[in-house]
Design a protein around this motif. Structure first.
Motif, PDB file in Angstrom:
ATOM      1  N   GLY A  23      58.458  54.330  -9.484  1.00  0.00           N
ATOM      2  CA  GLY A  23      57.893  55.304 -10.404  1.00  0.00           C
ATOM      3  C   GLY A  23      56.426  55.516 -10.153  1.00  0.00           C
ATOM      4  N   ASP A  24      55.845  56.372 -10.967  1.00  0.00           N
ATOM      5  CA  ASP A  24      54.418  56.621 -10.896  1.00  0.00           C
ATOM      6  C   ASP A  24      53.835  56.535 -12.289  1.00  0.00           C
ATOM      7  OD1 ASP A  24      55.250  58.935 -12.122  1.00  0.00           O
ATOM      8  OD2 ASP A  24      55.105  60.148 -10.297  1.00  0.00           O
ATOM      9  N   ASP A  25      52.544  56.743 -12.405  1.00  0.00           N
ATOM     10  CA  ASP A  25      51.864  56.556 -13.674  1.00  0.00           C
ATOM     11  C   ASP A  25      51.704  57.837 -14.469  1.00  0.00           C
ATOM     12  OD1 ASP A  25      51.685  54.073 -12.732  1.00  0.00           O
ATOM     13  OD2 ASP A  25      49.511  53.998 -12.550  1.00  0.00           O
ATOM     14  N   PHE A  44      53.030  48.192 -18.908  1.00  0.00           N
ATOM     15  CA  PHE A  44      52.816  47.695 -17.550  1.00  0.00           C
ATOM     16  C   PHE A  44      52.210  46.290 -17.537  1.00  0.00           C
ATOM     17  CE2 PHE A  44      52.461  51.799 -14.749  1.00  0.00           C
ATOM     18  CZ  PHE A  44      53.760  52.133 -15.100  1.00  0.00           C
ATOM     19  N   ASP A  45      51.825  45.772 -18.725  1.00  0.00           N
ATOM     20  CA  ASP A  45      51.056  44.528 -18.740  1.00  0.00           C
ATOM     21  C   ASP A  45      51.626  43.488 -19.702  1.00  0.00           C
ATOM     22  OD1 ASP A  45      50.420  45.855 -21.108  1.00  0.00           O
ATOM     23  OD2 ASP A  45      48.379  45.031 -21.168  1.00  0.00           O
ATOM     24  N   GLN A  46      52.945  43.554 -19.949  1.00  0.00           N
ATOM     25  CA  GLN A  46      53.559  42.597 -20.861  1.00  0.00           C
ATOM     26  C   GLN A  46      54.602  41.749 -20.128  1.00  0.00           C
ATOM     27  OE1 GLN A  46      55.054  44.711 -24.282  1.00  0.00           O
ATOM     28  NE2 GLN A  46      53.021  45.129 -25.077  1.00  0.00           N
ATOM     29  N   LEU A  49      58.566  41.465 -20.741  1.00  0.00           N
ATOM     30  CA  LEU A  49      59.010  42.682 -21.436  1.00  0.00           C
ATOM     31  C   LEU A  49      58.852  43.918 -20.562  1.00  0.00           C
ATOM     32  CD1 LEU A  49      57.547  41.609 -24.819  1.00  0.00           C
ATOM     33  CD2 LEU A  49      59.917  42.327 -24.524  1.00  0.00           C
ATOM     34  N   GLY A  50      57.627  44.211 -20.180  1.00  0.00           N
ATOM     35  CA  GLY A  50      57.378  45.330 -19.289  1.00  0.00           C
ATOM     36  C   GLY A  50      56.178  45.009 -18.422  1.00  0.00           C
ATOM     37  N   LEU A  51      56.411  44.712 -17.163  1.00  0.00           N
ATOM     38  CA  LEU A  51      55.327  44.286 -16.275  1.00  0.00           C
ATOM     39  C   LEU A  51      55.451  44.988 -14.933  1.00  0.00           C
ATOM     40  CD1 LEU A  51      52.902  42.310 -15.929  1.00  0.00           C
ATOM     41  CD2 LEU A  51      54.526  40.690 -14.930  1.00  0.00           C
ATOM     42  N   LYS A  52      54.350  45.593 -14.492  1.00  0.00           N
ATOM     43  CA  LYS A  52      54.307  46.216 -13.171  1.00  0.00           C
ATOM     44  C   LYS A  52      53.529  45.326 -12.218  1.00  0.00           C
ATOM     45  CE  LYS A  52      52.806  50.287 -10.569  1.00  0.00           C
ATOM     46  NZ  LYS A  52      52.105  51.588 -10.599  1.00  0.00           N
ATOM     47  N   GLU A  53      54.155  44.991 -11.103  1.00  0.00           N
ATOM     48  CA  GLU A  53      53.511  44.198 -10.052  1.00  0.00           C
ATOM     49  C   GLU A  53      53.771  44.912  -8.738  1.00  0.00           C
ATOM     50  OE1 GLU A  53      53.580  39.607 -11.212  1.00  0.00           O
ATOM     51  OE2 GLU A  53      55.592  40.472 -11.233  1.00  0.00           O
ATOM     52  N   GLY A  54      52.720  45.527  -8.187  1.00  0.00           N
ATOM     53  CA  GLY A  54      52.912  46.338  -6.994  1.00  0.00           C
ATOM     54  C   GLY A  54      53.772  47.541  -7.341  1.00  0.00           C
ATOM     55  N   ASN A  55      54.883  47.686  -6.626  1.00  0.00           N
ATOM     56  CA  ASN A  55      55.806  48.787  -6.892  1.00  0.00           C
ATOM     57  C   ASN A  55      57.062  48.328  -7.612  1.00  0.00           C
ATOM     58  OD1 ASN A  55      54.256  50.844  -5.635  1.00  0.00           O
ATOM     59  ND2 ASN A  55      54.908  50.092  -3.629  1.00  0.00           N
ATOM     60  N   SER A  56      57.029  47.117  -8.179  1.00  0.00           N
ATOM     61  CA  SER A  56      58.210  46.602  -8.871  1.00  0.00           C
ATOM     62  C   SER A  56      57.933  46.449 -10.361  1.00  0.00           C
ATOM     63  CB  SER A  56      58.644  45.260  -8.281  1.00  0.00           C
ATOM     64  OG  SER A  56      57.656  44.272  -8.514  1.00  0.00           O
ATOM     65  N   TYR A  57      59.012  46.502 -11.144  1.00  0.00           N
ATOM     66  CA  TYR A  57      58.917  46.422 -12.594  1.00  0.00           C
ATOM     67  C   TYR A  57      59.894  45.357 -13.087  1.00  0.00           C
ATOM     68  CZ  TYR A  57      56.797  50.992 -11.820  1.00  0.00           C
ATOM     69  OH  TYR A  57      56.006  52.009 -11.366  1.00  0.00           O
ATOM     70  N   SER A  58      59.467  44.581 -14.083  1.00  0.00           N
ATOM     71  CA  SER A  58      60.326  43.521 -14.593  1.00  0.00           C
ATOM     72  C   SER A  58      60.136  43.378 -16.094  1.00  0.00           C
ATOM     73  CB  SER A  58      60.010  42.189 -13.898  1.00  0.00           C
ATOM     74  OG  SER A  58      58.673  41.775 -14.191  1.00  0.00           O
ATOM     75  N   GLY A  59      61.102  42.714 -16.739  1.00  0.00           N
ATOM     76  CA  GLY A  59      61.013  42.451 -18.159  1.00  0.00           C
ATOM     77  C   GLY A  59      62.240  42.930 -18.909  1.00  0.00           C
ATOM     78  N   PHE A  60      62.375  42.473 -20.141  1.00  0.00           N
ATOM     79  CA  PHE A  60      63.528  42.813 -20.969  1.00  0.00           C
ATOM     80  C   PHE A  60      63.613  44.317 -21.216  1.00  0.00           C
ATOM     81  CE2 PHE A  60      65.497  43.278 -25.235  1.00  0.00           C
ATOM     82  CZ  PHE A  60      66.749  42.758 -24.937  1.00  0.00           C
TER      83      PHE A  60
END
Length: 275
Positions: A23-25, A44-46, A49-60
Protein backbone atom coordinates in the motif's frame (compact mmCIF):
# COMPACT_ATOMS: atom_id res chain seq x y z
CA UNK A 1 -11.63 -21.87 21.74
CA UNK A 2 -13.58 -18.91 23.08
CA UNK A 3 -17.38 -18.99 23.25
CA UNK A 4 -18.87 -18.12 19.91
CA UNK A 5 -21.12 -15.07 20.14
CA UNK A 6 -21.67 -14.10 16.55
CA UNK A 7 -24.53 -15.41 14.44
CA UNK A 8 -23.60 -17.64 11.53
CA UNK A 9 -23.40 -16.05 8.10
CA UNK A 10 -23.39 -17.53 4.63
CA UNK A 11 -19.95 -16.72 3.35
CA UNK A 12 -17.84 -19.25 1.50
CA UNK A 13 -14.33 -17.97 1.02
CA UNK A 14 -11.58 -18.72 3.56
CA UNK A 15 -8.41 -16.68 3.98
CA UNK A 16 -5.19 -17.55 5.77
CA UNK A 17 -4.20 -14.68 8.07
CA UNK A 18 -0.87 -13.99 6.49
CA UNK A 19 -2.24 -12.40 3.31
CA UNK A 20 0.37 -10.00 2.00
CA UNK A 21 -0.78 -6.53 1.11
CA UNK A 22 1.11 -3.59 -0.24
CA UNK A 23 0.00 0.00 0.00
CA UNK A 24 0.84 3.65 0.10
CA UNK A 25 0.23 6.51 2.49
CA UNK A 26 -2.17 8.53 0.41
CA UNK A 27 -4.39 8.49 -2.62
CA UNK A 28 -7.90 8.78 -3.94
CA UNK A 29 -10.84 6.73 -2.81
CA UNK A 30 -10.69 2.99 -3.48
CA UNK A 31 -13.13 0.65 -5.08
CA UNK A 32 -15.37 -0.84 -2.41
CA UNK A 33 -18.25 -0.65 -4.87
CA UNK A 34 -16.55 -2.70 -7.57
CA UNK A 35 -13.29 -4.08 -8.87
CA UNK A 36 -10.72 -5.99 -6.88
CA UNK A 37 -9.03 -3.13 -4.98
CA UNK A 38 -9.87 -1.54 -1.65
CA UNK A 39 -8.22 1.13 0.50
CA UNK A 40 -8.19 0.47 4.22
CA UNK A 41 -7.09 2.84 6.96
CA UNK A 42 -4.95 1.40 9.76
CA UNK A 43 -2.49 2.67 12.34
CA UNK A 44 1.14 2.46 11.28
CA UNK A 45 2.71 2.70 14.76
CA UNK A 46 0.80 0.28 17.00
CA UNK A 47 2.68 -2.99 17.52
CA UNK A 48 0.34 -5.96 17.78
CA UNK A 49 -2.50 -4.01 16.12
CA UNK A 50 -1.36 -1.97 13.15
CA UNK A 51 2.34 -1.64 12.42
CA UNK A 52 4.18 -0.72 9.23
CA UNK A 53 7.76 -1.93 8.87
CA UNK A 54 9.24 -1.25 5.46
CA UNK A 55 6.65 -2.46 2.97
CA UNK A 56 5.02 -4.96 5.33
CA UNK A 57 2.08 -4.59 7.71
CA UNK A 58 1.29 -6.61 10.82
CA UNK A 59 -1.10 -6.70 13.75
CA UNK A 60 -4.59 -7.80 14.75
CA UNK A 61 -6.32 -4.97 12.87
CA UNK A 62 -4.31 -5.84 9.77
CA UNK A 63 -5.22 -9.52 9.97
CA UNK A 64 -8.92 -8.79 10.44
CA UNK A 65 -8.85 -6.22 7.61
CA UNK A 66 -7.19 -8.66 5.23
CA UNK A 67 -9.70 -11.36 6.08
CA UNK A 68 -12.67 -9.07 5.54
CA UNK A 69 -11.24 -7.73 2.28
CA UNK A 70 -10.76 -11.24 0.90
CA UNK A 71 -14.29 -12.23 1.86
CA UNK A 72 -15.50 -9.19 -0.07
CA UNK A 73 -13.57 -10.35 -3.13
CA UNK A 74 -10.85 -7.72 -2.85
CA UNK A 75 -7.43 -9.04 -3.85
CA UNK A 76 -5.63 -5.68 -3.96
CA UNK A 77 -5.56 -4.25 -0.41
CA UNK A 78 -3.92 -0.85 -0.11
CA UNK A 79 -3.25 0.31 3.44
CA UNK A 80 -3.45 4.02 4.28
CA UNK A 81 -2.19 5.59 7.51
CA UNK A 82 -5.15 6.66 9.66
CA UNK A 83 -4.13 8.78 12.68
CA UNK A 84 -6.89 9.11 15.28
CA UNK A 85 -7.73 12.74 14.53
CA UNK A 86 -7.96 12.13 10.75
CA UNK A 87 -10.16 9.05 10.63
CA UNK A 88 -13.51 10.77 10.00
CA UNK A 89 -12.01 12.99 7.29
CA UNK A 90 -10.37 10.04 5.53
CA UNK A 91 -13.77 8.35 5.24
CA UNK A 92 -15.70 11.50 4.31
CA UNK A 93 -13.27 12.45 1.54
CA UNK A 94 -13.13 8.94 0.10
CA UNK A 95 -9.43 8.42 0.77
CA UNK A 96 -10.31 5.09 2.39
CA UNK A 97 -13.21 2.66 2.06
CA UNK A 98 -12.88 1.12 5.51
CA UNK A 99 -10.96 1.85 8.70
CA UNK A 100 -9.60 -0.82 11.05
CA UNK A 101 -7.60 1.32 13.49
CA UNK A 102 -8.59 0.68 17.13
CA UNK A 103 -11.59 2.81 16.20
CA UNK A 104 -13.90 2.88 19.24
CA UNK A 105 -17.60 3.11 18.43
CA UNK A 106 -19.11 6.22 20.05
CA UNK A 107 -22.36 8.13 19.57
CA UNK A 108 -20.42 11.26 18.67
CA UNK A 109 -18.50 9.50 15.90
CA UNK A 110 -21.67 7.84 14.60
CA UNK A 111 -22.93 11.31 13.70
CA UNK A 112 -20.21 11.47 11.03
CA UNK A 113 -19.51 7.86 10.02
CA UNK A 114 -21.13 4.44 10.22
CA UNK A 115 -19.63 1.37 11.88
CA UNK A 116 -19.64 -2.35 11.23
CA UNK A 117 -18.73 -4.68 14.08
CA UNK A 118 -17.57 -4.42 16.79
CA UNK A 119 -14.85 -7.02 16.18
CA UNK A 120 -13.06 -6.62 19.54
CA UNK A 121 -13.70 -5.12 22.97
CA UNK A 122 -10.74 -3.61 24.83
CA UNK A 123 -10.43 -1.56 28.01
CA UNK A 124 -8.60 1.68 28.70
CA UNK A 125 -5.56 1.30 30.95
CA UNK A 126 -2.23 2.96 31.82
CA UNK A 127 1.35 2.33 30.70
CA UNK A 128 3.93 3.40 33.29
CA UNK A 129 7.56 2.84 34.25
CA UNK A 130 8.10 -0.54 35.90
CA UNK A 131 9.00 1.10 39.24
CA UNK A 132 6.09 3.60 39.17
CA UNK A 133 3.65 3.73 42.10
CA UNK A 134 0.70 4.46 39.83
CA UNK A 135 -1.96 1.76 40.18
CA UNK A 136 -4.90 3.43 38.45
CA UNK A 137 -6.57 6.74 37.54
CA UNK A 138 -6.83 7.72 41.23
CA UNK A 139 -3.05 8.20 41.29
CA UNK A 140 -2.94 10.56 38.32
CA UNK A 141 -3.88 13.82 40.05
CA UNK A 142 -1.09 16.29 39.29
CA UNK A 143 0.78 13.76 37.14
CA UNK A 144 1.88 14.24 33.54
CA UNK A 145 -0.25 11.94 31.41
CA UNK A 146 0.06 11.36 27.68
CA UNK A 147 -2.60 10.44 25.14
CA UNK A 148 -3.25 11.03 21.46
CA UNK A 149 -5.22 13.92 20.02
CA UNK A 150 -8.60 12.75 18.75
CA UNK A 151 -8.75 9.59 20.84
CA UNK A 152 -11.51 8.71 23.30
CA UNK A 153 -8.83 8.00 25.91
CA UNK A 154 -8.02 11.68 26.41
CA UNK A 155 -11.68 12.58 26.90
CA UNK A 156 -12.20 9.75 29.39
CA UNK A 157 -9.30 10.84 31.58
CA UNK A 158 -10.32 14.51 31.56
CA UNK A 159 -13.68 13.48 32.97
CA UNK A 160 -12.30 11.03 35.52
CA UNK A 161 -9.28 12.99 36.79
CA UNK A 162 -9.81 16.76 36.38
CA UNK A 163 -6.47 17.48 38.08
CA UNK A 164 -4.34 15.51 35.63
CA UNK A 165 -1.78 17.34 33.50
CA UNK A 166 -2.76 15.94 30.11
CA UNK A 167 -0.26 16.08 27.25
CA UNK A 168 -1.69 15.20 23.82
CA UNK A 169 0.74 13.96 21.13
CA UNK A 170 -0.03 12.91 17.57
CA UNK A 171 1.11 9.28 17.99
CA UNK A 172 1.23 6.75 20.82
CA UNK A 173 4.82 5.87 19.96
CA UNK A 174 5.91 9.39 20.95
CA UNK A 175 4.01 9.02 24.22
CA UNK A 176 5.64 5.67 25.01
CA UNK A 177 9.10 7.08 24.33
CA UNK A 178 8.46 10.05 26.63
CA UNK A 179 7.27 7.77 29.45
CA UNK A 180 10.32 5.52 29.06
CA UNK A 181 12.60 8.56 29.39
CA UNK A 182 10.81 9.82 32.51
CA UNK A 183 9.55 12.95 30.76
CA UNK A 184 5.94 11.90 31.40
CA UNK A 185 4.41 9.75 34.13
CA UNK A 186 2.01 7.60 32.14
CA UNK A 187 0.41 6.88 28.78
CA UNK A 188 -3.26 6.04 28.58
CA UNK A 189 -5.12 4.27 25.81
CA UNK A 190 -6.56 0.81 25.16
CA UNK A 191 -4.91 -2.08 26.99
CA UNK A 192 -4.30 -3.87 23.68
CA UNK A 193 -2.22 -0.96 22.39
CA UNK A 194 -0.29 -0.60 25.66
CA UNK A 195 0.53 -4.32 25.75
CA UNK A 196 2.09 -4.03 22.31
CA UNK A 197 4.42 -1.26 23.42
CA UNK A 198 5.36 -3.00 26.67
CA UNK A 199 6.37 -6.07 24.65
CA UNK A 200 8.71 -4.17 22.33
CA UNK A 201 12.40 -4.91 22.80
CA UNK A 202 13.36 -1.32 23.64
CA UNK A 203 10.78 -1.19 26.44
CA UNK A 204 11.03 -4.64 27.99
CA UNK A 205 11.79 -4.26 31.69
CA UNK A 206 11.22 -0.50 31.46
CA UNK A 207 7.48 -0.19 30.96
CA UNK A 208 4.46 -2.10 32.26
CA UNK A 209 0.69 -2.08 31.86
CA UNK A 210 -1.00 -1.29 35.18
CA UNK A 211 -3.71 -3.87 34.54
CA UNK A 212 -6.71 -1.96 35.90
CA UNK A 213 -8.99 -1.18 32.93
CA UNK A 214 -11.47 1.63 33.54
CA UNK A 215 -13.53 1.77 30.35
CA UNK A 216 -14.91 -0.39 27.57
CA UNK A 217 -13.68 0.30 24.05
CA UNK A 218 -15.66 -1.38 21.25
CA UNK A 219 -13.51 -1.55 18.11
CA UNK A 220 -15.63 -0.95 15.02
CA UNK A 221 -14.96 -0.82 11.30
CA UNK A 222 -15.42 2.75 10.13
CA UNK A 223 -17.16 3.32 6.79
CA UNK A 224 -19.12 5.98 4.91
CA UNK A 225 -22.18 7.11 6.85
CA UNK A 226 -25.34 5.39 5.73
CA UNK A 227 -23.67 2.68 3.62
CA UNK A 228 -25.76 -0.18 5.00
CA UNK A 229 -24.81 -2.59 2.22
CA UNK A 230 -21.09 -2.26 2.92
CA UNK A 231 -21.71 -2.56 6.66
CA UNK A 232 -23.58 -5.82 6.14
CA UNK A 233 -20.80 -7.20 3.92
CA UNK A 234 -18.24 -6.46 6.63
CA UNK A 235 -20.38 -7.98 9.38
CA UNK A 236 -20.89 -11.11 7.31
CA UNK A 237 -17.14 -11.47 6.91
CA UNK A 238 -16.51 -10.87 10.63
CA UNK A 239 -19.04 -13.57 11.48
CA UNK A 240 -17.26 -15.99 9.16
CA UNK A 241 -13.88 -15.17 10.71
CA UNK A 242 -15.12 -16.09 14.16
CA UNK A 243 -16.95 -19.21 13.03
CA UNK A 244 -14.00 -20.72 11.17
CA UNK A 245 -11.52 -20.09 14.00
CA UNK A 246 -9.42 -17.45 12.27
CA UNK A 247 -10.42 -14.76 14.76
CA UNK A 248 -9.00 -16.85 17.62
CA UNK A 249 -5.80 -17.46 15.65
CA UNK A 250 -5.37 -13.73 15.05
CA UNK A 251 -5.85 -13.00 18.76
CA UNK A 252 -3.24 -15.55 19.81
CA UNK A 253 -0.79 -14.53 17.10
CA UNK A 254 -0.86 -10.83 17.93
CA UNK A 255 -1.63 -10.61 21.66
CA UNK A 256 -0.14 -13.87 22.94
CA UNK A 257 3.52 -12.74 22.71
CA UNK A 258 2.73 -9.69 24.88
CA UNK A 259 1.12 -11.85 27.56
CA UNK A 260 -2.15 -10.01 27.07
CA UNK A 261 -5.17 -11.98 28.28
CA UNK A 262 -8.32 -11.48 26.24
CA UNK A 263 -11.55 -11.40 28.24
CA UNK A 264 -13.55 -14.34 26.91
CA UNK A 265 -16.71 -12.98 28.53
CA UNK A 266 -16.80 -10.02 26.14
CA UNK A 267 -14.81 -11.35 23.17
CA UNK A 268 -15.59 -12.09 20.45
CA UNK A 269 -18.33 -9.47 20.76
CA UNK A 270 -21.87 -9.52 19.47
CA UNK A 271 -22.24 -7.50 16.29
CA UNK A 272 -24.35 -4.37 16.13
CA UNK A 273 -27.04 -4.20 13.48
CA UNK A 274 -26.39 -2.13 10.39
CA UNK A 275 -28.76 0.79 10.00
Amino acid sequence: MMTRRLAAAGATLVLALGLAACGDDSGDGGGSGGGDSIKIGIKFDQPGLGLKEGNSYSGFDVDVANYVAKEMGKTDVQFVQAPSKQREDLIATGQVDLIFATYSITDERKEKVSFAGPYFIAGQDLLVATDAKITGPKDLDGKKLCSVTGSTSADNVKKEVPGVNLQEFDTYSKCAEAVSKGQLDALTTDDTILAGYAAQDQYKGKLKVVGAPFSEERYGVGLKKGDTKLCEQVNEALTKMVDDGEWDKAVEKNFGPAGFKVDSETNPPKLDSCS
